[in-house]
Design a protein around this motif. Structure first.
Motif, short mmCIF file in Angstrom:
data_model
loop_
_atom_site.label_atom_id
_atom_site.label_comp_id
_atom_site.label_asym_id
_atom_site.label_seq_id
_atom_site.Cartn_x
_atom_site.Cartn_y
_atom_site.Cartn_z
N ILE A 299 0.83 -1.20 0.00
CA ILE A 299 0.00 0.00 0.00
C ILE A 299 0.87 1.25 0.00
O ILE A 299 1.86 1.34 0.73
CB ILE A 299 -0.93 0.01 1.23
CG1 ILE A 299 -1.93 -1.15 1.14
CG2 ILE A 299 -1.67 1.33 1.34
CD1 ILE A 299 -2.84 -1.27 2.34
N ALA A 300 0.49 2.24 -0.81
CA ALA A 300 1.16 3.54 -0.84
C ALA A 300 0.12 4.62 -0.62
O ALA A 300 -0.98 4.55 -1.16
CB ALA A 300 1.87 3.75 -2.17
N ARG B 169 6.74 10.27 -6.23
CA ARG B 169 7.10 9.32 -5.17
C ARG B 169 6.23 8.07 -5.23
O ARG B 169 6.72 6.95 -5.04
CB ARG B 169 6.95 10.00 -3.80
CG ARG B 169 7.42 9.13 -2.63
CD ARG B 169 7.35 9.87 -1.32
NE ARG B 169 5.98 10.19 -0.94
CZ ARG B 169 5.66 10.86 0.17
NH1 ARG B 169 6.62 11.32 0.96
NH2 ARG B 169 4.40 11.10 0.45
N LEU B 170 4.94 8.24 -5.53
CA LEU B 170 4.07 7.09 -5.70
C LEU B 170 4.54 6.20 -6.85
O LEU B 170 4.49 4.96 -6.76
CB LEU B 170 2.63 7.53 -5.97
CG LEU B 170 1.77 8.00 -4.80
CD1 LEU B 170 0.37 8.33 -5.31
CD2 LEU B 170 1.69 6.96 -3.71
N LEU B 171 4.97 6.83 -7.94
CA LEU B 171 5.49 6.06 -9.07
C LEU B 171 6.63 5.16 -8.64
O LEU B 171 6.72 4.00 -9.05
CB LEU B 171 5.95 7.00 -10.19
CG LEU B 171 4.89 7.55 -11.13
CD1 LEU B 171 5.49 8.64 -12.01
CD2 LEU B 171 4.30 6.44 -11.99
N ASP C 189 5.55 2.09 -6.58
CA ASP C 189 5.06 1.02 -7.45
C ASP C 189 4.17 0.03 -6.70
O ASP C 189 4.28 -1.18 -6.88
CB ASP C 189 6.25 0.29 -8.10
CG ASP C 189 5.84 -0.53 -9.30
OD1 ASP C 189 4.84 -0.17 -9.95
OD2 ASP C 189 6.51 -1.53 -9.59
N ALA C 190 3.29 0.53 -5.84
CA ALA C 190 2.44 -0.34 -5.02
C ALA C 190 1.17 -0.73 -5.78
O ALA C 190 0.64 0.05 -6.57
CB ALA C 190 2.07 0.37 -3.73
N PRO C 191 0.65 -1.93 -5.51
CA PRO C 191 -0.59 -2.35 -6.17
C PRO C 191 -1.84 -1.73 -5.57
O PRO C 191 -2.91 -1.76 -6.18
CB PRO C 191 -0.59 -3.87 -5.98
CG PRO C 191 0.23 -4.09 -4.77
CD PRO C 191 1.27 -3.03 -4.75
N VAL C 192 -1.74 -1.17 -4.34
CA VAL C 192 -2.87 -0.49 -3.71
C VAL C 192 -2.47 0.95 -3.43
O VAL C 192 -1.47 1.21 -2.74
CB VAL C 192 -3.29 -1.19 -2.39
CG1 VAL C 192 -4.46 -0.44 -1.75
CG2 VAL C 192 -3.67 -2.64 -2.65
N LEU C 193 -3.23 1.91 -3.97
CA LEU C 193 -2.90 3.32 -3.86
C LEU C 193 -4.02 4.07 -3.13
O LEU C 193 -5.19 3.95 -3.50
CB LEU C 193 -2.71 3.94 -5.25
CG LEU C 193 -1.61 3.29 -6.11
CD1 LEU C 193 -1.65 3.87 -7.51
CD2 LEU C 193 -0.25 3.50 -5.47
N GLY D 207 -4.39 -2.30 -13.40
CA GLY D 207 -5.02 -3.23 -12.46
C GLY D 207 -4.76 -2.92 -10.99
O GLY D 207 -5.01 -3.77 -10.13
N ARG D 208 -4.30 -1.71 -10.70
CA ARG D 208 -4.07 -1.35 -9.31
C ARG D 208 -5.41 -1.04 -8.62
O ARG D 208 -6.36 -0.61 -9.26
CB ARG D 208 -3.13 -0.15 -9.20
CG ARG D 208 -1.77 -0.40 -9.84
CD ARG D 208 -0.90 0.84 -9.78
NE ARG D 208 0.21 0.76 -10.70
CZ ARG D 208 1.43 0.33 -10.38
NH1 ARG D 208 1.68 -0.06 -9.14
NH2 ARG D 208 2.39 0.27 -11.29
#
Length: 244
Positions: A69-70, A144-146, A149-153, A181-182
């Motif tokens: 998670i991010a 920073r989110l890029l 690279d988390a699957p849940v944002l 598909g995030r």
């Protein structure tokens, strides 16, 4: 549970013993794009922080996969006076993988520079954060989110106070993430944006008023209920207890 889903079971969250979110149960499905809406003080940011693991529930359980998670927080809650360069802020996105004190490799530095370029901040690597405009700083947080690279944002008011061009660029990035598909949950106040871009909506007024397809949630009746509940809130309320 699918590792890219987030499941809430009778979740209650409190601040200093005062309830902020009451008994929310449901699931953000893998790959879903969900708007989190409701009046001011409804507990939206509190719920995001709890999902991110930054605020423990007083009751109930949040099921998700650690490290998956991010969170993009609100700008208003961030101190931009600390003397730090833009590249270093983006590199914070690697903490979960490399740790806070691990040396940064050339490859990781290049990834951070690529992330800055992807959000329109080429050449900003050495710029101090305090010199950025609100729109530039928001682009920096997206960079920073890029890198995370988390699957849940989790995005807390990601388009707040942005100029039209910056908002459009960040929305395009969000669409790209959804296409990958995030699982995305975003706190939003622009109902037209929610109707146009977000297939799912959770309406929160401390209690969950509605959760499902956006057209079924954003009804006049539900919005009126949310406003009336907000008008009836008491900050001196006792914590409530309800069977799971």
């Amino acid at each position: 549970m699918n590792p890219h889903s987030v499941s809430l079971s009778n979740v209650t969250i409190a601040h200093a013993g005062r309830p902020a979110v009451h008994h929310v149960t449901g699931e953000f499905a893998p790959g879903s794009l969900t708007a989190l809406v409701g009046p001011n003080g409804a507990g939206k940011s509190t719920l995001l922080r709890a999902i991110a693991g930054l605020h423990a529930p007083a009751e109930g359980r949040i099921a998700s996969t650690p490290g998956q998670i991010a969170l993009l927080p609100q700008q208003a809650g961030m101190d931009r006076s600390f003397p730090i360069a833009c590249l270093d802020v983006v590199l914070f996105g690697l903490w979960n993988l490399a740790g806070a004190f691990a040396p940064v490799s050339h490859a990781q530095r290049h990834r951070a520079e690529d992330a800055l370029a992807a959000v329109g901040l080429s050449g900003f690597a050495r710029r101090p954060v305090g010199s950025l405009s609100a729109g530039q700083f928001q682009r920096l947080l997206f960079a920073r989110l890029l890198l995370q690279d988390a699957p849940v944002l989790l995005l807390d008011e990601p388009f707040n106070a942005l100029d039209e061009r910056t908002a459009a660029d960040m929305l395009a990035l969000l669409r790209r993430w959804h296409g990958e598909g995030r699982t995305i949950i975003a706190v939003l106040h622009d109902m037209e944006l929610v109707r146009r871009e977000f297939p799912q909506t959770l309406m929160l007024a401390r209690d969950c008023l509605a959760w499902g397809p956006t057209a079924q949630v954003l009804t006049a009746e539900n919005r009126l209920r949310a406003r009336r509940m907000a008008e009836a809130w008491s900050e001196a309320a006792e914590a409530c207890h309800r069977a799971a």
